[in-house]
Design a protein around this motif. Structure first.
Motif, PDB file in Angstrom:
ATOM      1  N   VAL A 134       0.834  -1.205   0.000  1.00 55.13           N
ATOM      2  CA  VAL A 134       0.000   0.000   0.000  1.00 55.13           C
ATOM      3  C   VAL A 134       0.872   1.261   0.000  1.00 55.13           C
ATOM      4  CG1 VAL A 134      -1.694   1.322   1.321  1.00 55.13           C
ATOM      5  CG2 VAL A 134      -1.913  -1.168   1.132  1.00 55.13           C
ATOM      6  N   ALA A 135       1.890   1.276   0.879  1.00 50.59           N
ATOM      7  CA  ALA A 135       2.704   2.489   1.029  1.00 50.59           C
ATOM      8  C   ALA A 135       3.471   2.818  -0.238  1.00 50.59           C
ATOM      9  CB  ALA A 135       3.680   2.324   2.199  1.00 50.59           C
ATOM     10  N   ILE A 136       3.807   1.806  -1.011  1.00 49.20           N
ATOM     11  CA  ILE A 136       4.623   2.075  -2.187  1.00 49.20           C
ATOM     12  C   ILE A 136       3.797   2.132  -3.465  1.00 49.20           C
ATOM     13  CG2 ILE A 136       6.460   1.117  -3.641  1.00 49.20           C
ATOM     14  CD1 ILE A 136       7.868   0.424  -1.013  1.00 49.20           C
ATOM     15  N   PHE A 137       2.825   1.228  -3.598  1.00 48.86           N
ATOM     16  CA  PHE A 137       2.103   1.181  -4.875  1.00 48.86           C
ATOM     17  C   PHE A 137       0.755   1.898  -4.845  1.00 48.86           C
ATOM     18  CE2 PHE A 137       4.988  -2.459  -4.975  1.00 48.86           C
ATOM     19  CZ  PHE A 137       5.706  -2.123  -6.110  1.00 48.86           C
ATOM     20  N   GLU A 138       0.193   2.101  -3.659  1.00 46.78           N
ATOM     21  CA  GLU A 138      -1.099   2.788  -3.608  1.00 46.78           C
ATOM     22  C   GLU A 138      -0.961   4.159  -2.968  1.00 46.78           C
ATOM     23  OE1 GLU A 138      -4.069   0.233  -1.912  1.00 46.78           O
ATOM     24  OE2 GLU A 138      -3.580  -1.365  -3.326  1.00 46.78           O
ATOM     25  N   SER A 139       0.168   4.788  -3.211  1.00 45.35           N
ATOM     26  CA  SER A 139       0.418   6.127  -2.695  1.00 45.35           C
ATOM     27  C   SER A 139       1.306   6.810  -3.726  1.00 45.35           C
ATOM     28  CB  SER A 139       1.138   6.046  -1.346  1.00 45.35           C
ATOM     29  OG  SER A 139       2.517   5.850  -1.567  1.00 45.35           O
ATOM     30  N   PRO A 140       1.538   8.125  -3.579  1.00 44.51           N
ATOM     31  CA  PRO A 140       2.416   8.791  -4.574  1.00 44.51           C
ATOM     32  C   PRO A 140       3.893   8.481  -4.372  1.00 44.51           C
ATOM     33  CG  PRO A 140       1.281  10.389  -3.150  1.00 44.51           C
ATOM     34  CD  PRO A 140       0.956   9.053  -2.619  1.00 44.51           C
ATOM     35  N   TYR A 196       7.446  10.456  -6.064  1.00 48.59           N
ATOM     36  CA  TYR A 196       8.469  11.203  -5.334  1.00 48.59           C
ATOM     37  C   TYR A 196       9.829  10.513  -5.423  1.00 48.59           C
ATOM     38  CZ  TYR A 196       4.806  14.101  -3.242  1.00 48.59           C
ATOM     39  OH  TYR A 196       3.784  14.980  -3.044  1.00 48.59           O
ATOM     40  N   LEU A 197       9.805   9.190  -5.371  1.00 50.30           N
ATOM     41  CA  LEU A 197      11.057   8.446  -5.482  1.00 50.30           C
ATOM     42  C   LEU A 197      11.728   8.741  -6.826  1.00 50.30           C
ATOM     43  CD1 LEU A 197      13.027   6.247  -4.376  1.00 50.30           C
ATOM     44  CD2 LEU A 197      11.667   4.586  -5.632  1.00 50.30           C
ATOM     45  N   ARG A 198      10.903   8.741  -7.874  1.00 49.24           N
ATOM     46  CA  ARG A 198      11.442   9.027  -9.211  1.00 49.24           C
ATOM     47  C   ARG A 198      12.072  10.422  -9.235  1.00 49.24           C
ATOM     48  NH1 ARG A 198       7.148   9.700 -13.709  1.00 49.24           N
ATOM     49  NH2 ARG A 198       7.429  11.822 -12.949  1.00 49.24           N
ATOM     50  N   ASN A 199      11.397  11.399  -8.617  1.00 47.12           N
ATOM     51  CA  ASN A 199      11.961  12.750  -8.552  1.00 47.12           C
ATOM     52  C   ASN A 199      13.303  12.754  -7.822  1.00 47.12           C
ATOM     53  OD1 ASN A 199       9.634  13.578  -9.781  1.00 47.12           O
ATOM     54  ND2 ASN A 199       8.701  14.400  -7.918  1.00 47.12           N
ATOM     55  N   THR A 200      13.330  12.099  -6.644  1.00 46.87           N
ATOM     56  CA  THR A 200      14.572  12.063  -5.874  1.00 46.87           C
ATOM     57  C   THR A 200      15.691  11.426  -6.684  1.00 46.87           C
ATOM     58  OG1 THR A 200      13.572  12.069  -3.681  1.00 46.87           O
ATOM     59  CG2 THR A 200      15.673  10.993  -3.874  1.00 46.87           C
ATOM     60  N   VAL A 201      15.388  10.300  -7.331  1.00 46.71           N
ATOM     61  CA  VAL A 201      16.426   9.592  -8.076  1.00 46.71           C
ATOM     62  C   VAL A 201      16.949  10.470  -9.209  1.00 46.71           C
ATOM     63  CG1 VAL A 201      16.867   7.638  -9.617  1.00 46.71           C
ATOM     64  CG2 VAL A 201      15.652   7.284  -7.457  1.00 46.71           C
ATOM     65  N   PRO A 233      11.056  16.073  -4.063  1.00 51.39           N
ATOM     66  CA  PRO A 233      11.697  14.798  -3.749  1.00 51.39           C
ATOM     67  C   PRO A 233      11.048  14.089  -2.556  1.00 51.39           C
ATOM     68  CG  PRO A 233      13.042  16.595  -2.948  1.00 51.39           C
ATOM     69  CD  PRO A 233      11.871  17.218  -3.636  1.00 51.39           C
ATOM     70  N   LEU A 234      11.533  12.884  -2.289  1.00 53.12           N
ATOM     71  CA  LEU A 234      10.980  12.049  -1.220  1.00 53.12           C
ATOM     72  C   LEU A 234      10.976  12.725   0.146  1.00 53.12           C
ATOM     73  CD1 LEU A 234      12.288   8.364  -1.469  1.00 53.12           C
ATOM     74  CD2 LEU A 234       9.921   9.148  -1.272  1.00 53.12           C
ATOM     75  N   SER A 235      12.013  13.514   0.446  1.00 54.19           N
ATOM     76  CA  SER A 235      12.069  14.110   1.786  1.00 54.19           C
ATOM     77  C   SER A 235      10.838  14.983   2.037  1.00 54.19           C
ATOM     78  CB  SER A 235      13.357  14.918   1.964  1.00 54.19           C
ATOM     79  OG  SER A 235      13.425  15.969   1.027  1.00 54.19           O
ATOM     80  N   VAL A 236      10.352  15.649   0.982  1.00 54.63           N
ATOM     81  CA  VAL A 236       9.155  16.483   1.127  1.00 54.63           C
ATOM     82  C   VAL A 236       7.942  15.594   1.410  1.00 54.63           C
ATOM     83  CG1 VAL A 236       7.605  18.085  -0.066  1.00 54.63           C
ATOM     84  CG2 VAL A 236      10.078  18.316  -0.326  1.00 54.63           C
ATOM     85  N   TYR A 237       7.877  14.462   0.703  1.00 51.42           N
ATOM     86  CA  TYR A 237       6.758  13.540   0.923  1.00 51.42           C
ATOM     87  C   TYR A 237       6.783  12.971   2.342  1.00 51.42           C
ATOM     88  CZ  TYR A 237       3.827   9.380   0.344  1.00 51.42           C
ATOM     89  OH  TYR A 237       2.858   8.426   0.494  1.00 51.42           O
ATOM     90  N   SER A 253       5.606   3.710   8.515  1.00 48.20           N
ATOM     91  CA  SER A 253       6.906   3.104   8.788  1.00 48.20           C
ATOM     92  C   SER A 253       7.470   2.451   7.535  1.00 48.20           C
ATOM     93  CB  SER A 253       6.795   2.052   9.897  1.00 48.20           C
ATOM     94  OG  SER A 253       6.366   2.657  11.085  1.00 48.20           O
ATOM     95  N   ALA A 254       6.582   1.806   6.762  1.00 49.44           N
ATOM     96  CA  ALA A 254       7.045   1.164   5.534  1.00 49.44           C
ATOM     97  C   ALA A 254       7.598   2.207   4.566  1.00 49.44           C
ATOM     98  CB  ALA A 254       5.899   0.378   4.887  1.00 49.44           C
ATOM     99  N   ALA A 255       6.849   3.308   4.393  1.00 50.16           N
ATOM    100  CA  ALA A 255       7.304   4.347   3.466  1.00 50.16           C
ATOM    101  C   ALA A 255       8.608   4.983   3.954  1.00 50.16           C
ATOM    102  CB  ALA A 255       6.224   5.416   3.305  1.00 50.16           C
TER     103      ALA A 255
END
Lengths: 306, 275
Positions: free
Chosen positions: B58-64, B68-73, B223-227, B244-246
């Protein structure tokens, strides 16, 4: 053709031009870091507020220091500076004592040492806002936090540290993150101390405490200075952990200089005053930077002399 | 003698205990990410349980998260490349063609890394607004390249100074031009150094928050830090376990990078002031 090959044994004047290879990098750095600073100085002399677009403008020579005057006559400024100093000094002192203790503990061979080191550096590597979320919601939350659960055995119920002790909470979380930093640098210092020096001292009759006081500590001095000054510079700029855990509150109890600038700029949209606050932050940082560069230069001299 | 061995063992136990205690919150977050939401907030806390992967899904596939990860990378990747492209020639000139001003230039470069970002955030915001860089990945790429430039110059210069100079001289005698010298002689020898330096740049860039939160907000750039910072309050379908998972997913790449680059960490953190 042949003559060029012969000449290449002596440095060609053409090679001298290679010193200019640093120009693009330096130019880039000047544009990105110095231009905004100059603009900040200009903005600090204006009464520009993004909420009042017509207010944009230089206030004239007689009025140009009005932002600074407003800031210096406002008690908020002194609270913010006080908070910034309390936060920075507390974290530096705590992390120094505990970081040094951990460095000494790790500076001896024992099984599991690599694992201990790896575990110990982890808090520092963690994204600060993730660390803040972890502490706020998973550890400290008054109903679901792990620490709150254990506190209830001591008769403390629905205790929420960021509310009850805001500044100590921020100091604790930041210390948790920065102890590994100090530990790593002091450990490098301890490991650079030659065994022969310690042996010579112990032959001369030095024991634990005096060895530490007269051999180890003087050798560590440069490492301590570098670690603590660098840490000071970065803690002065701390933002993320405050943003997540306390949002500067309650009231302005945990508002430090960066957080105050953030509030002035992005919730009050007061460009002029935020810029003036920014100049204070730069001046404060520069005092520490100058000390740091002096330590570096001094240690360079020591190295070349030795 | 026996006593000192006992003391030694006690110190070992103490050290391992402290190390574990310092790491425990991270471990606890990791464990929480594999619990059901009910279990995550139930007391007494459970240390042994059947893990569920539902939160991660859920935390990875059913959320943005992935956006954000793509932006950070991509921000991390391109800012590191940019910093290397302008940093390598600078480090090269500083290492092999020093002038009277090289030492003070190097110190100045280092001092820019220590300037408080808060001091210049307002002008950067206004300039970015005028240049249409606000809320773009390019804006952060430029700033992060400048942020990592001092690290890259200081570390690569010291790695270059450690190279055997005879090899570079030999290449020049063979008539190698600058590009050939860099491409065929220096860079191949420098690959471990560049890798270590890039890992350190990755750690700083990945974790950066102040510039990111003030200059980006949308899914296209932030990026992810903002998320992750939005988890300061409960977010939609993300509760403690999913949070916690995210958060775990967001910190794992940097933890691994830091563990791998452990040997260079001290040099990197002090920008080469301590080797």
């Amino acid at each position: 053709m042949a003559s060029t090959t012969l000449n290449s044994k002596t440095p060609k004047p053409k090679l001298e031009l290679r010193k200019y290879l640093s120009s693009p990098g330096l130019l880039f750095l000047i544009i990105v870091t110095q231009v905004p600073f100059i603009v900040a100085i200009y903005f600090s002399f204006t009464n520009w507020n993004l909420l009042r677009p017509t207010s944009k403008g230089f206030m004239g020579v007689s009025q140009m220091f009005r932002n600074y005057g407003r800031i210096l006559t406002d008690n908020t400024f002194y609270s913010v500076i006080w908070n910034t100093l309390v936060l920075t000094i507390s974290v530096v002192v705590i992390t120094f004592v505990l970081g040094l203790a951990l460095a000494l503990l790790l500076n001896r061979p024992f099984p599991g040492r690599a694992l201990a080191r790896t575990l110990l550096i982890s808090p520092f590597l963690m994204m600060p806002v993730a660390a803040a979320v972890l502490w706020k919601n998973v550890m400290l939350d008054s109903s679901t936090g792990l620490i709150s659960y254990y506190l209830h055995f001591f008769g403390v119920n629905s205790f929420y540290a960021p509310q009850a002790f805001p500044m100590p909470t921020i100091i604790a979380v930041l210390s948790w993150q920065w102890i590994p930093f100090v530990m790593l640098i002091l450990l490098a210092g301890l490991q650079s101390l030659p065994d022969s020096t310690l042996e010579a001292a112990s032959i001369d009759g030095a024991t634990g405490p005096s060895m530490f006081r007269f051999i180890v500590l003087p050798h560590l001095q440069r490492f301590i200075e570098i670690a603590l000054l660098l840490e000071t510079i970065f803690i002065l700029s701390e933002f993320g952990i405050i943003f997540v855990i306390t949002t500067g509150g309650p009231g302005i109890q945990t508002t430090n200089l960066p957080y105050q600038i953030f509030l002035e700029a992005f919730s009050r949209w007061n460009v002029g005053r935020a810029s003036a606050y920014g100049i204070f932050a730069v001046v404060l940082a520069n005092i520490i930077i100058v000390l740091f560069l002096r330590v570096l230069n001094k240690s360079d001299e020591v190295e070349t002399a030795a | 003698m026996r006593q000192s061995k006992l003391t030694g063992n006690l110190l070992t136990v103490l050290t391992l205990f402290i190390a574990f205690a310092m790491f425990f919150p991270i471990l606890w977050m990791f464990m929480t990410s594999f619990k059901t939401e009910a279990m995550a907030i139930s007391f007494p806390p459970k240390f042994f349980f059947t893990p569920t992967f539902e939160n991660w899904r859920v935390a990875i596939f059913e959320s943005p998260f992935l956006r954000y990860l793509r932006n950070t990378v991509s921000i991390t990747f391109f800012s590191t490349i940019l910093a290397l492209v302008i940093g390598i020639p600078t480090a090269y000139a500083m290492a092999f063609y020093p002038t009277k001003r090289t030492n003070s230039s190097m110190l100045w470069i280092m001092s820019t890394r220590m300037l408080p970002p808060a001091g210049v955030i307002v002008p950067i915001y206004v300039l970015f607004n005028n240049l249409h860089l606000l809320n773009t990945q390019l804006g952060l790429v430029i700033l992060y390249a400048a942020m990592n430039f001092p690290l890259i110059v200081w570390m690569l210069r010291s790695f270059m100074l450690d190279l055997p100079y005879e090899i570079i001289e030999a290449a020049r005698l063979d008539g190698a031009n600058l590009w050939q010298e860099l491409r065929q002689v220096i860079l191949p020898l420098l690959i471990p150094g560049i890798a270590a330096t890039s890992l350190l740049a990755l750690i700083f860039t990945w974790n950066e928050f102040f510039l990111a939160v003030n200059l980006t907000s949308s899914l296209d750039a932030a990026p992810l830090s903002v998320y992750i910072s939005t988890f300061k309050a409960a977010q939609g379908n993300l509760f403690i376990a999913k949070m916690s998972a995210a958060a775990t997913a967001a910190v794992i790449p940097v933890l691994v990078a830091g563990w791998v680059a452990q040997k260079q960490l001290v040099t990197g953190l002090t920008m080469g002031a301590i080797k």
